[in-house]
Structure formats: C-alpha cells, structure tokens
Enzyme design. Structure first.
Site, short mmCIF file in Angstrom:
data_model
loop_
_atom_site.label_atom_id
_atom_site.label_comp_id
_atom_site.label_asym_id
_atom_site.label_seq_id
_atom_site.Cartn_x
_atom_site.Cartn_y
_atom_site.Cartn_z
N LEU A 153 -27.74 45.63 -93.84
CA LEU A 153 -27.15 44.55 -94.27
C LEU A 153 -25.85 44.21 -93.68
O LEU A 153 -24.88 44.31 -94.12
CB LEU A 153 -26.71 44.82 -95.65
CG LEU A 153 -26.31 43.67 -96.41
CD1 LEU A 153 -27.38 42.61 -97.12
CD2 LEU A 153 -25.48 44.13 -97.96
N ARG A 176 -26.69 52.87 -93.04
CA ARG A 176 -26.33 54.23 -93.06
C ARG A 176 -25.44 54.55 -93.75
O ARG A 176 -24.89 55.40 -94.34
CB ARG A 176 -25.96 54.67 -91.65
CG ARG A 176 -26.95 54.64 -90.60
CD ARG A 176 -26.39 54.60 -89.22
NE ARG A 176 -25.67 53.32 -88.75
CZ ARG A 176 -25.27 52.94 -87.67
NH1 ARG A 176 -25.29 53.87 -86.46
NH2 ARG A 176 -24.79 51.75 -87.45
N GLY A 232 -35.81 42.29 -87.03
CA GLY A 232 -34.92 42.95 -86.22
C GLY A 232 -35.47 43.37 -84.86
O GLY A 232 -35.25 42.62 -84.15
N ARG A 233 -36.21 44.52 -84.88
CA ARG A 233 -36.78 44.85 -83.65
C ARG A 233 -38.23 45.54 -83.86
O ARG A 233 -38.34 46.36 -84.94
CB ARG A 233 -35.74 46.07 -82.75
CG ARG A 233 -34.81 45.57 -82.15
CD ARG A 233 -35.42 44.62 -80.72
NE ARG A 233 -34.17 43.98 -80.10
CZ ARG A 233 -33.68 42.90 -80.07
NH1 ARG A 233 -34.30 42.16 -81.10
NH2 ARG A 233 -32.45 42.55 -79.51
N ASP A 257 -41.42 38.74 -86.45
CA ASP A 257 -41.02 37.95 -85.41
C ASP A 257 -40.81 38.90 -83.95
O ASP A 257 -40.49 38.25 -82.89
CB ASP A 257 -39.72 37.34 -85.82
CG ASP A 257 -39.21 36.38 -84.65
OD1 ASP A 257 -39.68 35.32 -84.08
OD2 ASP A 257 -38.00 36.72 -84.41
N GLU A 262 -43.62 43.76 -76.83
CA GLU A 262 -43.62 42.44 -76.41
C GLU A 262 -43.61 42.11 -75.09
O GLU A 262 -43.14 42.83 -74.30
CB GLU A 262 -42.05 41.81 -77.00
CG GLU A 262 -41.93 41.82 -78.45
CD GLU A 262 -40.69 41.39 -78.96
OE1 GLU A 262 -39.84 40.70 -78.15
OE2 GLU A 262 -40.24 41.57 -80.17
N HIS A 280 -41.06 36.09 -81.29
CA HIS A 280 -39.57 36.19 -81.16
C HIS A 280 -38.92 34.81 -80.96
O HIS A 280 -38.06 34.90 -80.08
CB HIS A 280 -39.39 37.26 -79.89
CG HIS A 280 -38.10 37.94 -79.99
ND1 HIS A 280 -37.98 39.14 -79.45
CD2 HIS A 280 -36.85 37.56 -80.63
CE1 HIS A 280 -36.78 39.74 -79.97
NE2 HIS A 280 -35.96 38.72 -80.33
N GLY A 282 -36.29 33.99 -83.56
CA GLY A 282 -35.52 33.97 -84.49
C GLY A 282 -34.14 33.42 -84.22
O GLY A 282 -33.73 32.36 -84.89
P1 NAP Z 1 -25.11 43.95 -87.47
O1 NAP Z 1 -24.07 43.06 -88.04
O2 NAP Z 1 -24.49 45.30 -86.50
O3 NAP Z 1 -25.92 44.50 -88.46
C1 NAP Z 1 -26.92 45.79 -88.35
C2 NAP Z 1 -27.09 46.37 -89.84
O4 NAP Z 1 -27.84 47.46 -89.51
C3 NAP Z 1 -25.77 47.09 -90.26
O5 NAP Z 1 -25.93 46.63 -91.60
C4 NAP Z 1 -25.97 48.46 -89.94
O6 NAP Z 1 -25.41 49.21 -91.31
C5 NAP Z 1 -27.53 48.64 -89.97
N1 NAP Z 1 -27.70 49.55 -89.19
C6 NAP Z 1 -27.34 50.11 -87.89
N2 NAP Z 1 -28.06 51.02 -87.38
C7 NAP Z 1 -28.74 51.70 -88.33
C8 NAP Z 1 -29.49 52.89 -88.43
N3 NAP Z 1 -29.79 53.78 -87.38
N4 NAP Z 1 -30.02 53.13 -89.70
C9 NAP Z 1 -30.06 52.41 -90.62
N5 NAP Z 1 -29.24 51.25 -90.47
C10 NAP Z 1 -28.66 50.87 -89.29
O7 NAP Z 1 -26.07 43.25 -86.54
P2 NAP Z 1 -26.50 41.82 -86.62
O8 NAP Z 1 -25.84 40.85 -85.97
O9 NAP Z 1 -26.86 41.53 -87.98
O10 NAP Z 1 -28.18 42.01 -85.90
C11 NAP Z 1 -29.05 42.88 -86.52
C12 NAP Z 1 -30.13 42.94 -85.36
O11 NAP Z 1 -31.14 41.65 -85.49
C13 NAP Z 1 -29.96 43.10 -83.87
O12 NAP Z 1 -29.56 44.31 -83.43
C14 NAP Z 1 -31.37 42.55 -83.28
O13 NAP Z 1 -32.16 43.74 -83.15
C15 NAP Z 1 -31.89 41.82 -84.48
N6 NAP Z 1 -31.94 40.31 -83.82
C16 NAP Z 1 -33.34 39.92 -83.74
C17 NAP Z 1 -33.27 38.40 -83.55
C18 NAP Z 1 -34.65 37.83 -83.47
O14 NAP Z 1 -34.63 36.72 -82.53
N7 NAP Z 1 -35.58 38.18 -84.28
C19 NAP Z 1 -32.20 37.53 -83.30
C20 NAP Z 1 -31.10 38.38 -83.44
C21 NAP Z 1 -30.78 39.54 -83.92
P3 NAP Z 1 -24.83 50.41 -91.22
O15 NAP Z 1 -23.98 50.53 -89.92
O16 NAP Z 1 -24.22 51.04 -92.49
O17 NAP Z 1 -25.96 51.41 -90.96
C1 8YV Z 2 -32.82 36.86 -78.36
C2 8YV Z 2 -32.58 38.60 -80.33
O1 8YV Z 2 -34.20 36.18 -78.55
O2 8YV Z 2 -30.15 38.46 -80.11
C3 8YV Z 2 -31.18 39.15 -80.32
O3 8YV Z 2 -30.73 40.38 -80.48
O4 8YV Z 2 -33.37 39.42 -80.44
C4 8YV Z 2 -32.48 37.27 -79.92
O5 8YV Z 2 -31.61 36.27 -80.11
C5 8YV Z 2 -32.96 38.03 -77.48
O6 8YV Z 2 -32.02 38.94 -77.43
C6 8YV Z 2 -32.84 37.40 -76.02
O7 8YV Z 2 -34.25 36.98 -75.60
#
Ligand code: NAP
Ligand code: 8YV
Length: 317
Positions: A153, A176, A232-233, A257, A262, A280, A282
């Site tokens: 979150l 966490r 997420g990942r 996604d 990948e 992917h 997002g």
């Molecule tokens: P963020 O604000 O840092 O949020 C990450 C969340 O995950 C925090 O609430 C954190 O809470 C929790 N977390 C981190 N490490 C953890 C662990 N080891 N165990 C359990 N919970 C954990 O990041 P965000 O900007 O929301 O982005 C989140 C993720 O989305 C990115 O890291 C990326 O992998 C993914 N993403 C994907 C796309 C896509 O295109 N599909 C695009 C953008 C981002 P706690 O610190 O309390 O654990």
């Molecule tokens: C991007 C993402 O597609 O920001 C991230 O963590 O997974 C996506 O927004 C990627 O990082 C770049 O290709």
C-alpha cells in the site's frame, strides 16, 4: 555541461535523447558493435548513466569507475544492485509519483477485465461468434461484494485503494509496516491478507525480499473465488505455483501485467481461460512515459548543476 559524459546503454524516448544530446555528451552503448571495446575506450570518462533498461551491478560499475549517478527510467529499481552502487558511491535515482495515477488506472482496468472476462468477450465478438453462436457466456465472477487485499500500500497501492473504494470494494492491506493514518484493516502476513480477501492486488516491488512471496500457501489461503492481479513485479509471484493453482481451481483467475521472465510468458498461462495478460503496460501512455523521461533528464541535470537529484531511491535519501 557538454564536457560531462553520459552513458546510454539502451535507446530512450525522444524527450530524453534530445535533451541529453543538447546538454551533455551522450555515448550510446547500444550502437557499439563491440561493447567491451567501447566501454574500455570511454568507460573512464562516464560520469552519469541514463538507464532505460538492463542491469546495474558491480560488474558494469567497474567498467565506469568515475560514474556518479545512475538515473533510471521507472519507479521500480530491482534491476539495480543498490548495495553495489552504495559501495561505489554512486547515486541511484528513479521516477516515482509521475506514473502513480496511470498505473492505478491500469490496475483497475486489469481487475475488471479479469473478473468480467472483457478481453475474452471482445475476442468472441471479433471472431464473429456473437452473430454466429450467440451471446458470450455469462461471467462466472463479479466485482460486486469483493474484498480487495493490497500487497504494497504505497503510492500506487493507495491510488488503487481510492479507486477500489469508489467501486464499492472493501480494502485490506499487507506490507512490512502498519501505516499511520490508514484506516484499512492491516494484516501482518501476506497469508493472513489472502485469507481475509478474495481479490489480491500485488503492487509491491520486486527483489530478493519479495521473491515468490505469492506462493502455493498464499494462493490456497485466497481460495476458489480468488483472483490475483499483479501490476508490481513478476518475481513476486511463484509463476509455476500460480499456473498450478489456476489449473486445479485453487483460485478462480488472474490478471497479470508483469511476469517472471519478461518478455517471455509461459505458454500454459496463455492457454488458460480465466486469465488476462497485458505486456507490462502499467505506465505506458505517451504522456506518462514522457513525464518519466523528463524526470530522468531532471535528475541528471539537477545532480550536475546543484549536487542534488530530484528523486533519489529511498536508500539514498
Ligand atoms: P512505493 O510507494 O515504494 O510502495 C511500495 C509498497 O510496497 C509500500 O507500501 C511498502 O510498504 C511495500 N513493500 C516494500 N517492500 C516490501 C516487502 N519486502 N514486503 C512487503 N511489502 C513491501 O512504490 P510505488 O511507487 O507504489 O511502486 C510500487 C511498485 O510497482 C514498483 O516498485 C514497481 O515494481 C511496480 N510498478 C509497476 C508498473 C507497471 O508498469 N506494471 C509501473 C510502476 C510501478 P512497507 O514499506 O510497509 O513494506
Ligand atoms: C516501466 C515500471 O514500464 O516504473 C516501473 O517500475 O515497471 C514501468 O513503469 C518500466 O520501469 C520501464 O520500462
């Protein structure tokens, strides 16, 4: 700043290339036929990396011994070994916030597509089956009365939660830490979260700490109405366990996604009925990707102009 040399390992968006070309001297690794020879030649001059893909670890850092900053495109940075960068005194920056709302929109779209089978229904229409065979079968699942468990979150997780509330879903979360000022029920383990909900939204970062956190045990706790959505990942889910759980009805469906390897997607996943797969995408609108690209540029410019970057990764703040 044209006397500052920047390495670009992979092609980046025009908005990045044009501004970096106008400001720095850019070396494009992807254009070199012999990459080792190229790095041996210019590696010592490199002070910044504009990273649009590929890994950063001590191997590549050793070839660029005077690098000061790695400016990465994207918010997730599990492809960068932060410990190696800290040891080499290299700053790592990423692109948070500017993609939050776009990714949350994608997450909601993916959840709706998965639960109501909209992709499959569209394929039915396009294949001429509506006029040929009749109506698309009723979806076995509905979004109504679902409880959404958010794994991670953070920025994007909260934006998803806000949207989910507007759809009438109950929201729980796991991370966490229990978060101050958040009223959604908190669960201290992922298994507890899965047991308390029927829709699991993964928006946690990749890396060793979360690898295969979504295991057979977690999927069993989610149960036969369970739907898993992952923005997420890919590494966060044990993909083999997920396929098994979908095949034997341990859970109902999945919307993905992101994937473990990948752009390879297991053939078995592609053959399953109640699965929606996106490549992917997002954050993949032009506007949002340009905003991310701009942040890559701003981090580099700010570092070399002021000695401070706009958005260093949390470990380096
Ligand atoms: P963020 O604000 O840092 O949020 C990450 C969340 O995950 C925090 O609430 C954190 O809470 C929790 N977390 C981190 N490490 C953890 C662990 N080891 N165990 C359990 N919970 C954990 O990041 P965000 O900007 O929301 O982005 C989140 C993720 O989305 C990115 O890291 C990326 O992998 C993914 N993403 C994907 C796309 C896509 O295109 N599909 C695009 C953008 C981002 P706690 O610190 O309390 O654990
Ligand atoms: C991007 C993402 O597609 O920001 C991230 O963590 O997974 C996506 O927004 C990627 O990082 C770049 O290709």
């Amino acid at each position: 700043m044209t006397n500052i040399d920047i390495l670009m390992p992979r092609p980046m968006l025009p908005i990045v290339q044009e501004q970096l070309d106008a400001t720095f001297t850019v070396h494009r690794l992807y254009e070199a036929e012999d990459k080792d020879a190229f790095l041996a030649d210019i590696g010592g001059r490199i002070r910044g990396v504009a990273l649009g893909g590929g890994r950063i670890n001590k191997g590549i850092l050793a070839k660029t011994p005077n690098v000061e900053i790695v400016s990465s495109f994207g918010v997730g940075y599990d492809h960068i070994n932060v410990d190696d960068c800290l040891a080499a005194n290299v700053l790592v920056t990423h692109t948070p916030d500017v993609l939050t709302e776009e990714v949350a929109d994608t997450a909601l779209g993916l959840m709706l597509m998965t639960v109501r089978e909209f992709g499959q229904a569209e394929n039915w229409l396009r294949a001429g089956k509506w006029s040929g065979k009749g109506n698309y079968p009723l979806s076995g699942a509905t979004l109504q009365d679902r409880t959404l468990g958010i794994f991670g979150l953070g920025r994007i997780g909260k934006a998803i939660a806000k949207r989910a509330e507007a759809f009438g879903l109950k929201v729980h979360y796991y991370g966490r830490n229990k978060q101050d000022g958040v009223t959604y029920p908190y669960h201290a383990t992922l298994k507890e979260l899965a047991a308390a909900c029927d829709t699991l939204m993964i928006v946690a970062p990749g890396g060793a700490e979360t690898e295969h956190a979504v295991s057979t045990e977690v999927l069993e706790a989610l149960g036969p109405d369970g739907v898993v959505i992952n923005v997420g990942r890919g590494s966060v889910i044990d993909e083999t366990a997920l396929i098994k759980a979908l095949e034997n009805g341990t859970i109902y469906g999945a919307g993905l996604d992101v994937f473990e390897n990948e752009p390879q997607v297991p053939e078995k996943l592609m053959q399953l009925d109640r699965v929606t797969l996106l490549p992917h995408v997002g954050s993949a609108s032009q506007a949002t990707r340009n905003a991310m690209g701009q942040r890559v540029v701003d981090n580099l410019k700010s570092w070399f102009e002021t000695g401070r970057a706009v958005s260093p990764v949390p470990e380096m703040k």
